[in-house]
Motif scaffolding. Structure first.
Motif, PDB file in Angstrom:
ATOM      1  N   ARG A  99       0.570  -0.983  -0.131  1.00 54.03           N
ATOM      2  CA  ARG A  99       0.043  -0.071  -0.106  1.00 54.03           C
ATOM      3  C   ARG A  99       0.740   1.424  -0.373  1.00 54.03           C
ATOM      4  N   LEU A 100       1.098   2.199  -1.640  1.00 52.74           N
ATOM      5  CA  LEU A 100       1.709   3.279  -1.196  1.00 52.74           C
ATOM      6  C   LEU A 100       0.696   4.615  -1.178  1.00 52.74           C
ATOM      7  N   PRO A 101       0.907   5.521  -0.671  1.00 54.04           N
ATOM      8  CA  PRO A 101      -0.201   7.063  -0.336  1.00 54.04           C
ATOM      9  C   PRO A 101      -0.168   7.103  -1.374  1.00 54.04           C
ATOM     10  N   ARG A 102      -1.447   7.655  -1.742  1.00 56.76           N
ATOM     11  CA  ARG A 102      -1.760   8.494  -3.221  1.00 56.76           C
ATOM     12  C   ARG A 102      -0.602   9.903  -3.265  1.00 56.76           C
ATOM     13  N   VAL A 106      -8.589  11.729  -2.340  1.00 57.34           N
ATOM     14  CA  VAL A 106      -9.592  10.988  -3.712  1.00 57.34           C
ATOM     15  C   VAL A 106     -11.003  12.092  -3.776  1.00 57.34           C
TER      16      VAL A 106
ATOM     17  N   MET B 238      -0.690   9.783   7.792  1.00 61.38           N
ATOM     18  CA  MET B 238      -0.468   8.488   6.157  1.00 61.38           C
ATOM     19  C   MET B 238      -2.014   7.753   5.838  1.00 61.38           C
ATOM     20  N   ALA B 241      -3.795   9.346   3.279  1.00 61.54           N
ATOM     21  CA  ALA B 241      -3.337   9.166   2.153  1.00 61.54           C
ATOM     22  C   ALA B 241      -2.965   8.527   1.129  1.00 61.54           C
ATOM     23  N   CYS B 242      -3.255   7.100   2.323  1.00 62.38           N
ATOM     24  CA  CYS B 242      -3.117   6.440   1.925  1.00 62.38           C
ATOM     25  C   CYS B 242      -5.172   5.577   1.066  1.00 62.38           C
ATOM     26  N   ARG B 243      -5.914   6.117   1.332  1.00 65.69           N
ATOM     27  CA  ARG B 243      -7.001   6.340   1.347  1.00 65.69           C
ATOM     28  C   ARG B 243      -7.404   5.655  -0.304  1.00 65.69           C
TER      29      ARG B 243
END
Lengths: 383, 315
Positions: A99-102, A106, B238, B241-243
């Protein structure tokens, strides 16, 4: 002999071949963690400390470590389902498990506009329109929007009928253009209103909306008008310490030229005079008054008393016969005077009856208070 | 479809496309990386930066101008502004400080604000140019391998692993050409403060089986990274951000299965029904009578089954 030689030879070739084909087996490959989507393999086993500390052996140790890990990874990749496209074999990678941060948050879906809500309620569906429309007048396919739409419209509407109830001299084309402008403006306003609604900014339904980002000038103007909207027209409004007045606001005054002919000024002054309610000129009274003043002054001068102006002691009645005589004969007067163009000295001839010669002394104005209403000399309480 | 709600609309479709590209999306663009130099970076460090840039040639920008006033560990705002200008969310910065001659900062941003960064000191650098072996084409997706227990245990190393993965993984690929593996990068955590980096080229050799035998060739860049300061993201940042958006999450298909013969079976769940209360044709003889012994009463209606699950064959 030949047989054993050839069989030996065959053996040699075979062993050589098998040696070339080295194994793809990796020991302990189930201890590694794989993320095939990212082509990532992690080896969490502890490293050999002796080899990592040794600068000579470390390179080869790492080389072997890497080779084993990559071999294990690619073994897994080759097991994935693959497809053949144009003589190349492609393996379909699964989704990455790490899982890498976006990069950005969103996106939130855009809230529906007022029209969209209404359309949804009523079940109105948007039907896609064709770009070209058949036009009977022009007898060809005309674009409904975009490139060459206006040219086609102009061609079609080269003449416009004036309706029976309209003014014959009204410009119908200009009127149509005006209507279109209004429509565009209304559209823009509604679009902005939708945006404001989504961002929860309150917009009044009637009237002009205030500009949130008014310029400095606009704000000063607004302040000025607010101040002047009082009963005293802004005269008693308190001001902040550093508040500056805006240029160009306030009462406008046309400043006349100081050079050039004074005809305008003269004309204006005469007009003012004519408008005034002037009493009739009592010439005799004026003369007598003047003479009396002069006589009194002369008396006092001769006698050595103080020379007052118009107002003197005893109302100026203290005079001798000889004084009167001498004056009437025109032997002149001996006081100070400001005559029109005449200096000091004994004038010859008759006194200039029309002219007003004032005898010197402190000029008294009004009701005898010192000049300059409200001005205080010396120390006073400043503002 | 672009969801731009702007007061000032873009004037032409070109500017509209540029704006849409920078918008937040469900499926994001590949992260853009900025490689830039701070004040007084040594020749070696600049070469190091260029080597890393060439490893991530696509989706990265190498800024030619020096930025002498930058200090990402101290003040991150100028870096954030740079990132916003170029729409980049990763950065790699090289400088020379009083304490460290070969300082490098690798960092990542979320929504144009700093997410995390790690400062490293680079030593024993061997450039790509030093190795004379033929290198693979630029822009190939590398195989990454992390060795050592520290990558899981230490917090800073965990972040560094995530950063390096972001930096070097390239495009998120759905399919990969089996003959196209050319680059392998290895990161070894010797201890919690030291990481060794090695770069290899992959050669696929015959193995007699479908899967080839892998041979590696050291091509560089090789370096030793000593961890210095770090700014790690807080847990909730974090998490935020990972959502991932709902559309990206895979949908599980329920109640459909395949039997041995390959036919598709479905499962239907019913509420339990009281079939005794069904309306049927009334036959006097079948009516339930009390106080009657024998099998007559017992043989009651033979109406339907119970309220159980039925496995029905679907088309």
């Amino acid at each position: 002999m030949a047989d054993t030689d050839s069989s030996q030879r065959v053996q040699e070739i075979l062993t050589q071949a098998t040696e070339e084909l080295k194994s793809i087996k990796v020991p302990n490959d189930d201890q590694l963690e794989y993320d095939l989507g990212n082509l990532l393999v992690s080896n969490n086993n502890t490293l050999d400390e002796t080899l990592t500390r040794d600068p000579e052996k470390i390179d080869s140790y790492l080389h072997n470590l890497a080779r084993d890990s990559i071999q294990a990874l690619l073994n897994r990749v080759w097991e994935l389902p693959s497809e053949r496209i144009d003589s190349d074999i492609y393996a379909t990678l699964p989704k990455p498990t790490t899982r890498l941060p976006r990069e950005k948050p969103v996106p939130k879906p855009r809230p529906p506009t007022k029209w969209e809500k209404y359309a949804r309620e009523k079940g109105i569906n948007n039907r896609k329109k064709d770009k070209k429309v058949w036009d009977d007048v022009l007898k060809r396919w005309v674009p409904r929007f975009g490139y060459r739409k206006i040219a086609a419209e102009k061609e079609k509407n080269w003449v416009k009928e004036v309706p029976s109830n309209a003014d014959p001299f009204e410009d119908q084309f200009a009127k149509a253009a005006e209507m279109k402008k209004e429509n565009v403006a209304k559209n823009e306003f509604q679009r902005l209103r939708n945006i404001a609604k989504n961002k929860k900014i309150k917009v009044p339904s009637v009237g002009v909306t205030g500009n949130e980002y008014a310029s400095k000038n606009e704000l000063s103007m607004a302040m000025h008008h607010a101040k002047h909207a009082t009963a005293s027209r802004g005269k008693f409004q308190p001001e902040l310490p550093n508040e500056k007045k805006v240029k160009g606001l306030g009462k406008k005054r046309k400043i006349e030229f100081t050079t050039g002919s004074g005809q305008v000024e003269k004309k204006r002054n005469i007009e003012v005079l004519e408008k005034m309610d002037k009493p009739s000129l009592n010439l005799d009274g004026a003369i007598h008054k003047e003479i009396r003043d002069e006589n009194v002054a002369m008396d006092l001068k001769r006698k050595g008393g103080k020379v007052y102006g118009r107002r003197s002691k005893m109302g100026g009645r203290h005079r001798t016969k000889s004084d009167h005589k001498s004056l009437k004969l025109g032997t002149g007067f001996q006081g100070k005077g400001k005559g029109k163009g005449k200096g000091k000295g004994k004038p010859k001839g008759k006194p200039n009856v029309g002219a007003k010669k004032k005898i010197g002394g402190p000029k008294m104005q009004g009701k005898g208070r010192p000049a300059g209403k409200g001005k205080m000399k010396g120390k006073g309480k400043g503002k | 479809m672009g969801v731009i709600q702007r007061v000032v609309k873009p004037r032409n479709s070109r500017s509209k496309r540029a704006l849409e590209k920078r918008e937040p999306k469900n499926i994001e663009n590949t992260k853009q990386c900025l490689f830039f130099v701070g004040k007084k970076a040594s020749e070696e460090m600049r070469r190091c930066l260029r080597d890393l840039y060439s490893l991530r040639k696509h989706h990265s920008l190498h800024l030619s101008r020096k930025h002498p006033d930058m200090a990402p560990c101290v003040d991150i705002l100028p870096v954030e502004r740079l990132g916003q200008k170029h729409d980049a969310s990763l950065f790699c910065y090289v400088a020379r400080t009083k304490k460290h001659q070969n300082n490098m900062v690798i960092g990542r941003m979320f929504n144009h604000h700093l997410l995390d960064l790690i400062e490293v000191d680079v030593s024993d650098f061997r450039s790509l140019a030093k190795f004379n072996n033929p290198k693979g084409a630029e822009g190939t997706k590398p195989c990454l391998t992390f060795a050592g227990p520290g990558w899981e245990d230490d917090a800073a190393l965990r972040t560094l692993k995530s950063l390096l993965l972001d930096l070097f993984r390239g495009v998120e690929a759905t399919a990969v050409r089996l003959q196209g593996f050319e680059l392998a990068l290895q990161f070894v955590a010797v201890d919690s403060k030291t990481v060794l980096m090695r770069g290899y080229s992959i050669h696929l050799k015959k193995s007699g089986l479908r899967t080839p035998r892998i041979e590696l060739d050291l091509i560089g860049p090789c370096m030793t990274l000593h961890l210095q300061r770090s700014r790690l993201a807080s847990d909730d940042l974090m998490k935020r951000a990972c959502r991932q958006p709902k559309q990206v999450k895979a949908n599980r298909v329920k109640n459909i299965s395949k039997d041995v013969f390959g036919s598709r079976l479905g499962r239907i769940h019913m509420t339990s029904q009281d079939l005794g209360g069904l309306q049927t044709r009334k036959l006097k003889g079948l009516k339930k009578v009390e106080d009657r012994d024998g099998a007559d009463g017992g043989s009651g209606g033979g109406g339907g089954g119970g309220g159980e699950e039925e496995q029905m064959e679907l088309e």
